[in-house]
Design a protein around this motif. Structure first.
Motif, PDB file in Angstrom:
ATOM      1  N   ALA A  91       0.834  -1.240   0.091  1.00 19.33           N
ATOM      2  CA  ALA A  91      -0.224  -0.194  -0.082  1.00 19.33           C
ATOM      3  C   ALA A  91       0.943   1.333  -0.158  1.00 19.33           C
ATOM      4  N   ALA A  92       2.015   1.115   0.675  1.00 18.90           N
ATOM      5  CA  ALA A  92       2.965   2.390   0.721  1.00 18.90           C
ATOM      6  C   ALA A  92       3.657   2.501  -0.558  1.00 18.90           C
ATOM      7  N   GLY A  93       3.818   1.490  -1.414  1.00 16.05           N
ATOM      8  CA  GLY A  93       4.512   1.414  -2.791  1.00 16.05           C
ATOM      9  C   GLY A  93       6.023   1.177  -2.589  1.00 16.05           C
ATOM     10  N   VAL A  94       6.275   0.413  -1.461  1.00 14.86           N
ATOM     11  CA  VAL A  94       7.919   0.353  -1.318  1.00 14.86           C
ATOM     12  C   VAL A  94       8.093  -1.286  -1.166  1.00 14.86           C
ATOM     13  N   GLU A  95       9.106  -1.610  -1.331  1.00 14.84           N
ATOM     14  CA  GLU A  95       9.781  -3.094  -1.059  1.00 14.84           C
ATOM     15  C   GLU A  95       9.634  -3.202   0.475  1.00 14.84           C
ATOM     16  N   PRO A  96       9.538  -4.183   0.955  1.00 15.37           N
ATOM     17  CA  PRO A  96       9.437  -4.502   2.525  1.00 15.37           C
ATOM     18  C   PRO A  96      10.724  -3.993   3.147  1.00 15.37           C
ATOM     19  N   GLY A  97      10.629  -3.242   4.208  1.00 16.82           N
ATOM     20  CA  GLY A  97      11.365  -2.726   5.050  1.00 16.82           C
ATOM     21  C   GLY A  97      12.086  -1.453   4.459  1.00 16.82           C
ATOM     22  N   ASP A  98      11.667  -0.953   3.346  1.00 14.09           N
ATOM     23  CA  ASP A  98      12.274   0.124   2.423  1.00 14.09           C
ATOM     24  C   ASP A  98      11.379   1.398   3.037  1.00 14.09           C
ATOM     25  N   VAL A  99      11.669   1.767   4.411  1.00 13.56           N
ATOM     26  CA  VAL A  99      10.633   2.890   4.687  1.00 13.56           C
ATOM     27  C   VAL A  99      11.103   3.860   5.296  1.00 13.56           C
ATOM     28  N   PHE A 100      12.569   4.229   5.410  1.00 12.35           N
ATOM     29  CA  PHE A 100      13.497   4.996   5.790  1.00 12.35           C
ATOM     30  C   PHE A 100      13.662   6.301   4.814  1.00 12.35           C
ATOM     31  N   ARG A 101      13.595   7.617   5.256  1.00  7.34           N
ATOM     32  CA  ARG A 101      13.623   8.497   4.269  1.00  7.34           C
ATOM     33  C   ARG A 101      14.487   9.888   4.730  1.00  7.34           C
TER      34      ARG A 101
END
Length: 411
Positions: free
Chosen positions: A156-166
């Protein structure tokens, strides 16, 4: 962000029989099991306590109790499916895991260390092969449900698993008299703007502390979504009663100013409102639990100021009430809002004492959102239950790790 916890397969009959027989023993020793588990886990993987787990919660034991209680709650449900489904528990854990970038591979690490701890505490003569197999099944039913939910959240966030840091830049800071600071950040990469979010969600903020550790904490978003920025509120945690000061909150308050760089995650959290309906809302909070409500009210003021909203907040005093002036200002922008305050010191225009829902006219069809400390949540849920409010209309958020054994609505 519409995600759902899937229905778990039923526990096989022969496993269920063993779980029923051993659940009292495991339940009696579960706190000791988790102490041994974390000791073993961090001994084998010191990077986890340094860079992922909350060291403050570990020191106070709250994280251990949360893990123990979640497994016991899930096992109890599997052997008695007539109990309420622990979907809320799983959803809250799944969102928290996604906000930390947890991936499926890490569940095997937890499994191996957890079962080592079970054998160490209960003994190999108790944890026979059939007993181990039954509890292994319980663990993977719960883990698979969480892995599935977390995959949905990442998709739903449009990212690969774990790829959440910005990487972000602090563009503003505002200090509230209550000891809360609001930081506003924007993407450090102009070609990759920060995403929007659902009112009521939070982000994780990662900071590198002087000892080299990277610690992560969750903070509620307090701005209306849609302008490419994220504003989050941080309460400074001071040392009190033998408990140390908050590592991350102290660092943010003392060291972070506009122009500084930070790392945050994409927004997650399931204490969110449905922005597509006009159902009345009741927002009930205490202490720093006010912060997600501010984010919700910012959205309402900007987009649906006529939505019927009842706002209830309890605090020690006006001086300790986080973002009080902002709440009062938002109340003037909402044309169908009611605001009731409770303080433990006499204050003009506010109730004296603890929150009392019998003094409030709650809309019968309202969606009710509650955020605060453990005792406050228990009190509010008891009052809502006594008032006949259906459980499915009540949405709970607790900032500290939860003892799920105490999280059921009282009957």
């Amino acid at each position: 962000m519409n995600t759902a916890v899937r229905s778990e397969p039923e526990l096989e009959a022969h496993h269920a029989e063993i779980i029923r027989a051993t659940l009292p023993l495991v339940g009696a020793q579960v706190d000791e099991i988790t102490k041994v588990f974390y000791r073993t886990l961090f001994g084998d993987h010191p990077e986890l306590i340094r860079d992922l787990f909350n060291r403050g919660n570990q020191a106070q034991g709250s994280q251990q109790r949360a893990l123990a209680a979640s497994i016991a709650t899930f096992a109890t449900y599997l052997v008695d499916p007539d109990l309420p489904h622990p979907a809320a528990m799983l959803a809250r854990i799944g969102h928290k895991h996604a906000s930390l970038g947890v991936t499926a591979e890490q569940y095997q690490v937890v499994h191996d260390n957890l079962f080592t701890a079970i054998v160490e505490v209960l003994g190999a003569d108790v944890v026979t092969e059939p007993v181990a197999a039954a509890w292994d099944r319980v663990y993977w039913l719960m883990a698979d449900a969480l892995i599935d939910l977390e995959k949905q959240l990442y998709v739903a966030a449009g990212v690969e698993p774990g790829d959440v840091f910005r990487d972000v830049t602090v563009v503003a800071r505002a200090d509230d008299p209550s000891g809360v600071a609001v930081f506003t950040v924007e993407s450090a990469d102009p070609c990759a703007p920060l995403p929007s979010f659902i009112p009521g969600q939070y982000i994780s903020v990662g900071v590198h502390l002087p000892d080299g550790a990277r610690q992560l904490r969750q903070y509620s978003l307090v701005n209306a979504p849609g302008d490419g920025t994220l504003s989050f509120a941080v309460k400074r945690i001071d040392a009190i009663g033998g408990c140390p000061a908050g590592e991350v909150s102290s660092w943010l308050h003392h060291d972070v100013r506009p122009g500084d760089a930070l790392q945050v995650t994409l927004p997650f959290g399931d204490l969110v409102i449905d922005t597509d309906v006009a159902t009345p809302l009741v927002l009930i909070s205490a202490g720093v639990g006010a912060t997600p409500m501010i984010g919700i009210l910012e959205h309402l003021a900007a987009n649906t100021p006529d939505r019927h909203t009842v706002v209830l907040h309890a605090d020690r005093s006006p001086q300790t009430h986080p973002l009080r002036e902002r709440l009062l200002e938002l109340g003037t922008r909402l044309r169908s809002a009611t605001l009731e305050l409770w303080y433990q010191e006499t204050t003009e225009g506010a109730h004296l004492g603890l929150i009392d829902l019998s003094q409030v006219d709650l809309p019968a069809d309202a969606d009710i959102h509650v955020c605060g400390g453990t005792e406050f949540l228990h009190s509010v849920r008891t009052q809502l239950h006594a008032a006949g409010v259906p459980e499915e209309r009540v949405h709970i958020e607790q900032f500290t790790p939860t003892d799920w054994r105490l999280d059921a609505c009282p009957v």
